[in-house]
Design an enzyme around this catalytic site. Structure first.
Site, PDB file in Angstrom:
ATOM      1  CE  LYS A  38      -0.729  -0.336   4.955  1.00  0.00           C
ATOM      2  NZ  LYS A  38      -1.180  -1.299   6.325  1.00  0.00           N
ATOM      3  CE1 TYR A  86      13.027  31.880   7.991  1.00  0.00           C
ATOM      4  CE2 TYR A  86      13.146  29.375   7.110  1.00  0.00           C
ATOM      5  CZ  TYR A  86      12.829  30.421   7.253  1.00  0.00           C
ATOM      6  OH  TYR A  86      13.037  30.379   5.251  1.00  0.00           O
TER       7      TYR A  86
HETATM    8  C1  LIG Z   1      -0.462  -1.854   6.540  1.00  0.00           C
HETATM    9  C2  LIG Z   1      -0.751  -3.596   7.562  1.00  0.00           C
HETATM   10  C3  LIG Z   1      -0.641  -4.651   7.192  1.00  0.00           C
HETATM   11  C4  LIG Z   1       0.969  -4.670   7.027  1.00  0.00           C
HETATM   12  O1  LIG Z   1       1.658  -4.093   8.302  1.00  0.00           O
HETATM   13  P1  LIG Z   1       2.932  -3.798   8.749  1.00  0.00           P
HETATM   14  O2  LIG Z   1       3.278  -3.147  10.402  1.00  0.00           O
HETATM   15  O3  LIG Z   1       3.453  -3.075   7.724  1.00  0.00           O
HETATM   16  O4  LIG Z   1       3.667  -4.793   8.295  1.00  0.00           O
HETATM   17  C5  LIG Z   1      -1.039  -5.425   7.266  1.00  0.00           C
HETATM   18  N1  LIG Z   1      -2.002  -5.694   7.555  1.00  0.00           N
HETATM   19  C6  LIG Z   1      -2.910  -4.671   7.579  1.00  0.00           C
HETATM   20  C7  LIG Z   1      -4.656  -4.742   7.973  1.00  0.00           C
HETATM   21  C8  LIG Z   1      -2.552  -3.657   7.406  1.00  0.00           C
HETATM   22  O5  LIG Z   1      -3.023  -2.383   7.360  1.00  0.00           O
END
Ligand SMILES: *Cc1c(COP(=O)(O)O)cnc(C)c1O
Length: 387
Positions: free
Chosen positions: A49, A267
């Site tokens: 994702k 800054y």
């Molecule tokens: C993002 C996600 C994962 C992967 O999680 P990691 O901690 O990056 O391994 C797995 N299952 C779901 C439902 C997620 O939202």
């Protein structure tokens, strides 16, 4: 001057970039194989994702597919459509499920919606009544209170003899909220709730663990694991050493300046030099995801006396001084011998020498957020994986 021929030929874009990112696809493939091995009897999926955690869906998706991954998770349907081109035979699960109007997108690209609410389920029942059987997955909430059917509703659905015969989920899944903390009692409680679900949906594949859960042991593996961050070289379990680093971010030194004791930096003049100093001005800033919260001083996070981020150059760790700005960050390189540092050199922001999670912690965040904040200016180089 109008004669462009007098100008030098353009160099390799990577060699002249102001900010650049190297993605080691061999390390990515190795990390996936390692997580598959640690998944024991379970199959390992790959979570890609958010553009493969900011590292590029095309290259990362292709690499993971070639390494052997055949189950992928994306957050939204459009990511699944993109991934389909690189993972022709894979099963692609869409974690946010399906909205009315997306049916065609799902069917044409062979995407599997992860249904996560009564509302989505009702919509889906209508879809399959009209178009016939089509694979779906079911997310059940076991304590996260994010997505998923309430446990009781899921168990009732499993028992419901009146549900359409064409409703045939291919996967039931849930998600641990504290898998990164092995001592959290909730892991066991969520496991027990999920075991009720898998018993009720006997014969259907099941999945509970993301990266962290895989390390909790065999009981947590079920049929399919869902590693994400561990593949990309991030820390999965709090305080545990990550697998191989995958991403290296670097900013180029635009200028090196000598400054006197007592002068201030950046800054707000929030950093006052305690000694005569050499400062490297690097071409990277918060617009590149080098977060303002990584500043050496002048932000609320430093109120507690904690330090900001370090970069790495010529074998030395060099601290950020003063505030990180939009396009520029100032590093104190006084301790780097003068002959070892020049304008045009690159400072490592994170990578093999300064870990992603160390930098994230300095900024009060996590590796996941650092990676997905990288921004658009990086010149990217992908180191190909050997077959
Ligand atoms: C993002 C996600 C994962 C992967 O999680 P990691 O901690 O990056 O391994 C797995 N299952 C779901 C439902 C997620 O939202």
């Amino acid at each position: 001057m109008n004669d462009l021929d007098l100008l030098p030929e353009p160099n390799d874009a990577f060699e002249i970039a102001s900010v650049r990112l190297t993605v080691d696809l061999q390390a990515l493939a190795d990390n996936w194989r390692e997580m598959a091995r640690r998944s024991g009897m379970a199959r390992a999926a790959a979570v890609v994702k958010a553009d493969a955690y900011g590292l590029g869906l095309e290259d990362c998706g292709t690499t993971l597919y070639e390494a052997g991954a055949r189950d992928f998770f994306v957050a939204v349907a459009q990511e699944g459509v993109t991934l389909r081109a690189y993972a022709p035979e894979a099963r692609i699960f869409v974690l946010s499920g399906i909205w009315p109007g997306q049916e065609r997108m799902f069917f044409e690209n062979d995407l599997v919606p992860v249904l996560a609410s009564e509302e989505q389920l009702a919509f889906w029942m209508g879809v399959i009544a009209e178009f016939g059987d089509y694979p779906c997955a079911l997310q059940v909430d076991t304590g996260f209170n994010r997505l998923g059917l309430p446990l009781a509703d899921a168990l009732a659905l499993a028992e419901d003899v009146s549900r359409p015969a064409s409703f045939s989920p291919v996967l039931v899944l849930s998600h641990l909220h504290s898998g990164d903390t092995p001592s959290a009692p909730s892991n066991k409680l969520q496991l027990e709730s999920f075991q009720q679900v898998t018993a009720a949906f006997e014969g259907i594949e099941s999945s509970l663990s993301a990266s962290a859960g895989i390390f909790l042991g065999q009981d947590y593996h079920f049929d399919l694991t869902r590693p994400g961050i561990a593949l990309y070289g991030g820390e999965a379990v709090n305080g545990a050493k990550p697998l191989r680093a995958v991403a290296t971010a670097e900013g180029r030194i635009l200028q090196i300046r000598e400054a006197q004791k007592g002068e201030t930096v950046s800054y707000g003049a929030t950093h006052q030099l305690a000694r005569p100093s050499r400062l490297a001005i690097a071409s990277v800033g918060y617009a590149d995801g080098y977060l303002r919260s990584l500043s050496g001083s002048g932000i609320p996070l430093r109120g507690d006396g904690s330090h900001g981020a370090f970069g790495f150059i010529a074998g030395k760790r060099v601290p950020v001084v003063g505030r990180v700005t939009m396009d520029l960050t100032i590093f104190d390189v006084t301790d780097v011998p003068e002959q070892h540092i020049h304008t045009g050199d690159y400072i490592e922001l994170f990578g093999p020498n300064i870990s992603l999670d160390e930098v994230a912690r300095a900024g009060g965040t996590i590796g996941y957020e650092m990676l997905t904040s990288l921004g658009l200016r990086y010149e990217r180089r992908y180191l190909e994986a050997a077959d």
